[in-house]
Design a protein around this motif. Structure first.
Motif, PDB file in Angstrom:
ATOM      1  N   ILE A  80       0.836  -1.199   0.000  1.00 41.83           N
ATOM      2  CA  ILE A  80       0.000   0.000   0.000  1.00 41.83           C
ATOM      3  C   ILE A  80       0.873   1.252   0.000  1.00 41.83           C
ATOM      4  O   ILE A  80       0.589   2.222  -0.723  1.00 41.83           O
ATOM      5  N   LEU A  81       1.938   1.238   0.793  1.00 44.73           N
ATOM      6  CA  LEU A  81       2.837   2.398   0.817  1.00 44.73           C
ATOM      7  C   LEU A  81       3.522   2.591  -0.532  1.00 44.73           C
ATOM      8  O   LEU A  81       3.689   3.727  -0.993  1.00 44.73           O
ATOM      9  N   MET A  82       3.925   1.491  -1.173  1.00 43.57           N
ATOM     10  CA  MET A  82       4.546   1.613  -2.496  1.00 43.57           C
ATOM     11  C   MET A  82       3.554   2.168  -3.503  1.00 43.57           C
ATOM     12  O   MET A  82       3.912   3.013  -4.332  1.00 43.57           O
ATOM     13  N   ALA A  83       2.319   1.695  -3.451  1.00 43.83           N
ATOM     14  CA  ALA A  83       1.310   2.171  -4.404  1.00 43.83           C
ATOM     15  C   ALA A  83       1.017   3.646  -4.183  1.00 43.83           C
ATOM     16  O   ALA A  83       0.842   4.406  -5.145  1.00 43.83           O
ATOM     17  N   SER A  84       0.983   4.090  -2.940  1.00 41.80           N
ATOM     18  CA  SER A  84       0.672   5.493  -2.694  1.00 41.80           C
ATOM     19  C   SER A  84       1.849   6.400  -3.024  1.00 41.80           C
ATOM     20  O   SER A  84       1.654   7.542  -3.420  1.00 41.80           O
ATOM     21  N   ARG A  85       3.068   5.908  -2.879  1.00 39.57           N
ATOM     22  CA  ARG A  85       4.223   6.759  -3.157  1.00 39.57           C
ATOM     23  C   ARG A  85       4.656   6.724  -4.616  1.00 39.57           C
ATOM     24  O   ARG A  85       4.962   7.748  -5.206  1.00 39.57           O
ATOM     25  N   PHE A  86       4.680   5.542  -5.204  1.00 41.24           N
ATOM     26  CA  PHE A  86       5.192   5.399  -6.568  1.00 41.24           C
ATOM     27  C   PHE A  86       4.109   5.235  -7.617  1.00 41.24           C
ATOM     28  O   PHE A  86       4.401   5.269  -8.803  1.00 41.24           O
ATOM     29  N   GLY A  87       2.875   5.011  -7.214  1.00 43.40           N
ATOM     30  CA  GLY A  87       1.820   4.726  -8.173  1.00 43.40           C
ATOM     31  C   GLY A  87       1.851   3.262  -8.552  1.00 43.40           C
ATOM     32  O   GLY A  87       2.433   2.435  -7.866  1.00 43.40           O
ATOM     33  N   GLY A  88       1.218   2.924  -9.651  1.00 46.04           N
ATOM     34  CA  GLY A  88       1.231   1.549 -10.121  1.00 46.04           C
ATOM     35  C   GLY A  88      -0.003   0.754  -9.747  1.00 46.04           C
ATOM     36  O   GLY A  88      -0.072  -0.426 -10.037  1.00 46.04           O
ATOM     37  N   ALA A  89      -0.964   1.399  -9.096  1.00 46.81           N
ATOM     38  CA  ALA A  89      -2.210   0.706  -8.747  1.00 46.81           C
ATOM     39  C   ALA A  89      -3.370   1.595  -9.163  1.00 46.81           C
ATOM     40  O   ALA A  89      -3.324   2.810  -9.002  1.00 46.81           O
TER      41      ALA A  89
END
Length: 132
Positions: free
Chosen positions: A20-29
């Motif tokens: 979830i943190l990766m998706a919120s910071r880098f996008g991709g979801a």
């Protein structure tokens, strides 16, 4: 989740938090989508530094293995907790508020640009018709 995991059941929660943190910071979801960590690693894993990428890969593999209780009991919980803590410490500093502010500023900038273009077109039409 900064505490040490008490059982293998906590591993999937740690992996989900990092995803979830990766998706919120880098996008991709996509909006409303919550992809697992191994899918986020395929999509945006290259945005992480090499050392953290290895830690995220270990956590993603452990998250996938956590679905099998016999295998999951053999996983090193302390090492996974350290990997989780390092990833969360790296991904969390920007925070959701600053990302929200960035999106709001981008939206406002696009609205202002649209209004400027609309004003320019209206001015050009008025000049062409002889109203100015």
């Amino acid at each position: 989740m900064t505490r040490t995991p008490s059982s293998f059941e906590d591993i999937s929660a740690m992996a989900d938090e990092v995803a979830i943190l990766m998706a919120s910071r880098f996008g991709g979801a996509k909006r409303g989508e919550r992809p697992p960590l191994d899918q986020m690693m395929r999509r945006r894993g290259g945005a992480l530094p090499a050392g953290l990428r290895r830690r995220a890969r270990r956590l993603a593999d452990a998250g996938r293995m956590a679905a099998q209780p016999k295998v999951a009991r053999q996983l090193p919980l302390d090492g996974l907790a350290r990997d989780h803590a390092a990833l969360v410490a790296h991904l969390r500093p920007l925070g959701e508020i600053s990302r929200w502010q960035g999106r709001a500023i981008g939206f406002a900038a696009s609205v202002v640009l649209g209004l400027l273009v609309l004003g320019g077109v209206a001015l050009w039409i008025m000049i062409q018709r002889g109203m100015l």
